[in-house]
Design a protein around this motif. Sequence first.
Motif, PDB file in Angstrom:
ATOM      1  N   GLN A   1      27.454  92.112 -11.666  1.00  0.00           N
ATOM      2  CA  GLN A   1      26.953  93.450 -11.389  1.00  0.00           C
ATOM      3  C   GLN A   1      27.524  94.348 -12.468  1.00  0.00           C
ATOM      4  O   GLN A   1      28.692  94.203 -12.838  1.00  0.00           O
ATOM      5  N   ALA A   2      26.708  95.258 -12.970  1.00  0.00           N
ATOM      6  CA  ALA A   2      27.167  96.135 -14.046  1.00  0.00           C
ATOM      7  C   ALA A   2      26.274  97.364 -14.119  1.00  0.00           C
ATOM      8  O   ALA A   2      25.214  97.411 -13.497  1.00  0.00           O
ATOM      9  N   THR A   3      26.716  98.324 -14.894  1.00  0.00           N
ATOM     10  CA  THR A   3      25.898  99.497 -15.193  1.00  0.00           C
ATOM     11  C   THR A   3      25.493  99.418 -16.651  1.00  0.00           C
ATOM     12  O   THR A   3      26.352  99.365 -17.532  1.00  0.00           O
ATOM     13  N   LEU A   4      24.188  99.373 -16.887  1.00  0.00           N
ATOM     14  CA  LEU A   4      23.682  99.390 -18.251  1.00  0.00           C
ATOM     15  C   LEU A   4      23.805 100.812 -18.787  1.00  0.00           C
ATOM     16  O   LEU A   4      23.563 101.782 -18.072  1.00  0.00           O
ATOM     17  N   GLU A   5      24.174 100.915 -20.038  1.00  0.00           N
ATOM     18  CA  GLU A   5      24.343 102.216 -20.693  1.00  0.00           C
ATOM     19  C   GLU A   5      23.144 102.501 -21.585  1.00  0.00           C
ATOM     20  O   GLU A   5      22.586 101.589 -22.198  1.00  0.00           O
ATOM     21  N   PRO A   6      22.730 103.775 -21.704  1.00  0.00           N
ATOM     22  CA  PRO A   6      21.653 104.107 -22.633  1.00  0.00           C
ATOM     23  C   PRO A   6      22.128 103.930 -24.073  1.00  0.00           C
ATOM     24  O   PRO A   6      23.296 104.156 -24.377  1.00  0.00           O
ATOM     25  N   ASP A   7      21.208 103.488 -24.932  1.00  0.00           N
ATOM     26  CA  ASP A   7      21.601 103.308 -26.340  1.00  0.00           C
ATOM     27  C   ASP A   7      21.115 104.443 -27.233  1.00  0.00           C
ATOM     28  O   ASP A   7      21.299 104.402 -28.445  1.00  0.00           O
ATOM     29  N   GLY A   8      20.490 105.473 -26.642  1.00  0.00           N
ATOM     30  CA  GLY A   8      20.003 106.596 -27.426  1.00  0.00           C
ATOM     31  C   GLY A   8      18.722 106.308 -28.188  1.00  0.00           C
ATOM     32  O   GLY A   8      18.198 107.173 -28.874  1.00  0.00           O
ATOM     33  N   GLN A   9      18.220 105.087 -28.060  1.00  0.00           N
ATOM     34  CA  GLN A   9      16.997 104.687 -28.748  1.00  0.00           C
ATOM     35  C   GLN A   9      15.891 104.371 -27.745  1.00  0.00           C
ATOM     36  O   GLN A   9      14.878 103.779 -28.103  1.00  0.00           O
ATOM     37  N   GLY A  10      16.134 104.679 -26.464  1.00  0.00           N
ATOM     38  CA  GLY A  10      15.150 104.389 -25.433  1.00  0.00           C
ATOM     39  C   GLY A  10      15.383 103.061 -24.750  1.00  0.00           C
ATOM     40  O   GLY A  10      14.607 102.639 -23.912  1.00  0.00           O
ATOM     41  N   SER A  11      16.471 102.382 -25.115  1.00  0.00           N
ATOM     42  CA  SER A  11      16.796 101.103 -24.517  1.00  0.00           C
ATOM     43  C   SER A  11      18.181 101.197 -23.867  1.00  0.00           C
ATOM     44  O   SER A  11      18.697 102.290 -23.640  1.00  0.00           O
ATOM     45  N   HIS A  12      18.758 100.052 -23.564  1.00  0.00           N
ATOM     46  CA  HIS A  12      20.056  99.980 -22.904  1.00  0.00           C
ATOM     47  C   HIS A  12      20.926  98.915 -23.561  1.00  0.00           C
ATOM     48  O   HIS A  12      20.423  98.033 -24.247  1.00  0.00           O
ATOM     49  N   TRP A  13      22.226  99.017 -23.309  1.00  0.00           N
ATOM     50  CA  TRP A  13      23.156  97.976 -23.741  1.00  0.00           C
ATOM     51  C   TRP A  13      24.071  97.629 -22.581  1.00  0.00           C
ATOM     52  O   TRP A  13      24.241  98.415 -21.654  1.00  0.00           O
ATOM     53  N   LEU A  14      24.636  96.430 -22.641  1.00  0.00           N
ATOM     54  CA  LEU A  14      25.496  95.903 -21.582  1.00  0.00           C
ATOM     55  C   LEU A  14      26.828  95.471 -22.162  1.00  0.00           C
ATOM     56  O   LEU A  14      26.873  94.684 -23.111  1.00  0.00           O
ATOM     57  N   LYS A  15      27.902  95.994 -21.596  1.00  0.00           N
ATOM     58  CA  LYS A  15      29.250  95.533 -21.943  1.00  0.00           C
ATOM     59  C   LYS A  15      29.504  94.262 -21.143  1.00  0.00           C
ATOM     60  O   LYS A  15      29.387  94.253 -19.920  1.00  0.00           O
ATOM     61  N   VAL A  16      29.827  93.170 -21.848  1.00  0.00           N
ATOM     62  CA  VAL A  16      30.078  91.880 -21.208  1.00  0.00           C
ATOM     63  C   VAL A  16      31.582  91.622 -21.269  1.00  0.00           C
ATOM     64  O   VAL A  16      32.135  91.360 -22.343  1.00  0.00           O
ATOM     65  N   GLU A  17      32.217  91.733 -20.125  1.00  0.00           N
ATOM     66  CA  GLU A  17      33.664  91.500 -20.049  1.00  0.00           C
ATOM     67  C   GLU A  17      33.988  90.043 -20.382  1.00  0.00           C
ATOM     68  O   GLU A  17      33.166  89.145 -20.177  1.00  0.00           O
ATOM     69  N   ARG A  18      35.205  89.813 -20.867  1.00  0.00           N
ATOM     70  CA  ARG A  18      35.643  88.481 -21.275  1.00  0.00           C
ATOM     71  C   ARG A  18      35.488  87.464 -20.149  1.00  0.00           C
ATOM     72  O   ARG A  18      35.016  86.341 -20.378  1.00  0.00           O
ATOM     73  N   LYS A  19      35.851  87.836 -18.931  1.00  0.00           N
ATOM     74  CA  LYS A  19      35.785  86.910 -17.796  1.00  0.00           C
ATOM     75  C   LYS A  19      34.359  86.378 -17.593  1.00  0.00           C
ATOM     76  O   LYS A  19      34.168  85.182 -17.392  1.00  0.00           O
ATOM     77  N   LEU A  20      33.364  87.256 -17.649  1.00  0.00           N
ATOM     78  CA  LEU A  20      31.976  86.831 -17.490  1.00  0.00           C
ATOM     79  C   LEU A  20      31.537  85.972 -18.674  1.00  0.00           C
ATOM     80  O   LEU A  20      30.906  84.929 -18.501  1.00  0.00           O
TER      81      LEU A  20
END
Length: 184
Positions: free
Chosen positions: A58-77
């Motif tokens: 489960q995570a919160t996708l962040e806006p990338d300012g280009q109309g899309s999103h990015w996801l931070k993938v923690e080391r554990k995952l």
Amino acid sequence: MAGTKTIATIRFEATLSRPAQPKGAAWTFLVLPEAASARLPTRSQVAVEGTLDGQPFQATLEPDGQGSHWLKVERKLREAAGAEAGDAVALEIAPSAKQPEPKLPPDLRQALADHPQARATWDDITPVARRDWIQWVTSGKKAETRAKRIATACDMLASGKRRACCFDRSGIYSKAFSAPRAAD
């Protein structure tokens, strides 16, 4: 239920990247392909649940300012998925049915504790509205800007204002948000 829009699972592949900053970061990130991001209900932050190479998250996708999103993938995952920076990973995501409570930064937590009327409104708004206030406060680049925004937020919340006004939640117009820059 009438009026409820359900979004089918979004399936895509993306490449994991290591961020250029901070140096030596244990986490990686990926940018969603435009077609996958376009199927989400908003260009701003969106809570999702799904799998990354079969590993649930489960995570919160962040806006990338280009109309899309990015996801931070923690080391554990990343490690559970057996993936490394540079690897293509398969994702299946869908917006979360219930919005998670955002993490309240310590300085904003203290300011709300010092302003009971602001705290009363804060406690009465939705997690999405709280997330927007936090994003607006923390998107300031300078410490002075952040301090001013905290004071303004407390004043507006104390007066009963429930949403951060005139805030570009996607970063498209303000260029306030972007995906991390990948390390070379």
